[in-house]
Design a protein around this motif. Sequence first.
Motif, PDB file in Angstrom:
ATOM      1  N   SER A  59       0.833  -1.205   0.000  1.00 50.92           N
ATOM      2  CA  SER A  59       0.000   0.000   0.000  1.00 50.92           C
ATOM      3  C   SER A  59       0.869   1.257   0.000  1.00 50.92           C
ATOM      4  O   SER A  59       0.352   2.361  -0.139  1.00 50.92           O
ATOM      5  CB  SER A  59      -0.939  -0.006   1.200  1.00 50.92           C
ATOM      6  N   GLY A  62       0.472   2.749  -3.599  1.00 49.82           N
ATOM      7  CA  GLY A  62      -0.822   3.128  -4.144  1.00 49.82           C
ATOM      8  C   GLY A  62      -1.936   2.408  -3.414  1.00 49.82           C
ATOM      9  O   GLY A  62      -1.689   1.622  -2.495  1.00 49.82           O
ATOM     10  N   GLU A  63      -3.122   2.679  -3.852  1.00 50.42           N
ATOM     11  CA  GLU A  63      -4.279   2.067  -3.210  1.00 50.42           C
ATOM     12  C   GLU A  63      -4.397   0.590  -3.570  1.00 50.42           C
ATOM     13  O   GLU A  63      -4.575   0.236  -4.730  1.00 50.42           O
ATOM     14  CB  GLU A  63      -5.544   2.802  -3.640  1.00 50.42           C
ATOM     15  N   VAL A  65      -6.349  -2.606  -3.796  1.00 54.84           N
ATOM     16  CA  VAL A  65      -7.738  -3.032  -3.816  1.00 54.84           C
ATOM     17  C   VAL A  65      -7.884  -4.404  -3.170  1.00 54.84           C
ATOM     18  O   VAL A  65      -8.861  -4.693  -2.486  1.00 54.84           O
ATOM     19  CB  VAL A  65      -8.249  -3.085  -5.269  1.00 54.84           C
ATOM     20  N   TYR A  86      -4.049  -3.423  -7.555  1.00 51.47           N
ATOM     21  CA  TYR A  86      -4.096  -1.985  -7.320  1.00 51.47           C
ATOM     22  C   TYR A  86      -5.279  -1.340  -8.024  1.00 51.47           C
ATOM     23  O   TYR A  86      -5.857  -1.910  -8.944  1.00 51.47           O
ATOM     24  CB  TYR A  86      -2.803  -1.325  -7.813  1.00 51.47           C
ATOM     25  N   ALA A  87      -5.557  -0.123  -7.586  1.00 51.11           N
ATOM     26  CA  ALA A  87      -6.647   0.627  -8.210  1.00 51.11           C
ATOM     27  C   ALA A  87      -6.210   1.167  -9.571  1.00 51.11           C
ATOM     28  O   ALA A  87      -7.024   1.344 -10.468  1.00 51.11           O
ATOM     29  CB  ALA A  87      -7.089   1.760  -7.304  1.00 51.11           C
TER      30      ALA A  87
END
Length: 135
Positions: A59, A62-63, A65, A86-87
Motif C-alpha cells: 500500500s 498506491g491504493e 484493492v 491496485y486501483a
Amino acid sequence: MALRAAVAAPRGLRRLFSTSPFSSSLNPPQRPQAEPSTNLFVSGLSKRTTDETLRDTFSAFGEVVHAKIVKHRESGYSKGFGFVKYATLEAAGKAIEGMDGKFLDGWVIFVEYAKPRQPPTLPSQNNTNFQYGRQ
DNA sequence: ATTGAGCGT
C-alpha cells in the motif's frame, strides 16, 4: 537464506541479469514482462507472510484493492506466493519497480504482472465467480 | 507444519 532465495529465484530475476549480448533480439527471453495489469503476482514470499503484511507493504505504492496470500483451502498453509491488485496501473508499475527483488520477511520477493486467472466464461448455473484478474 | 517452483478457494 537470502542466498537460497536468490538461487531459487523465478524468472523475475532474469532481467536483473539481462546483460547477455544474446538476450537482445536474437534470443528474446521466453517470458518478457506480462501485459500491464493492475493485478500483480508476488512470489518468493515467506510462508509466514500474511495478507496483512502483503497489503501493508504494497500500500506504500498506491491504493491496494486486494491483497491475498495463496494458501491451501482447509489447512490455511501458505503456498508462498500471492496476489496484489491496485486501483491503478501506475501504482502497480511503481510497486513492481519498488518491490521486485526486495526483501519481505527475510525473503527476496518477485513482483510482476499477473496473468488473467480465467477466460471469460459462460454465466451458467453454478458459477462461483472469483475474478480478480479484471481491471 | 517455515523454507521453495510457481499464477489464485
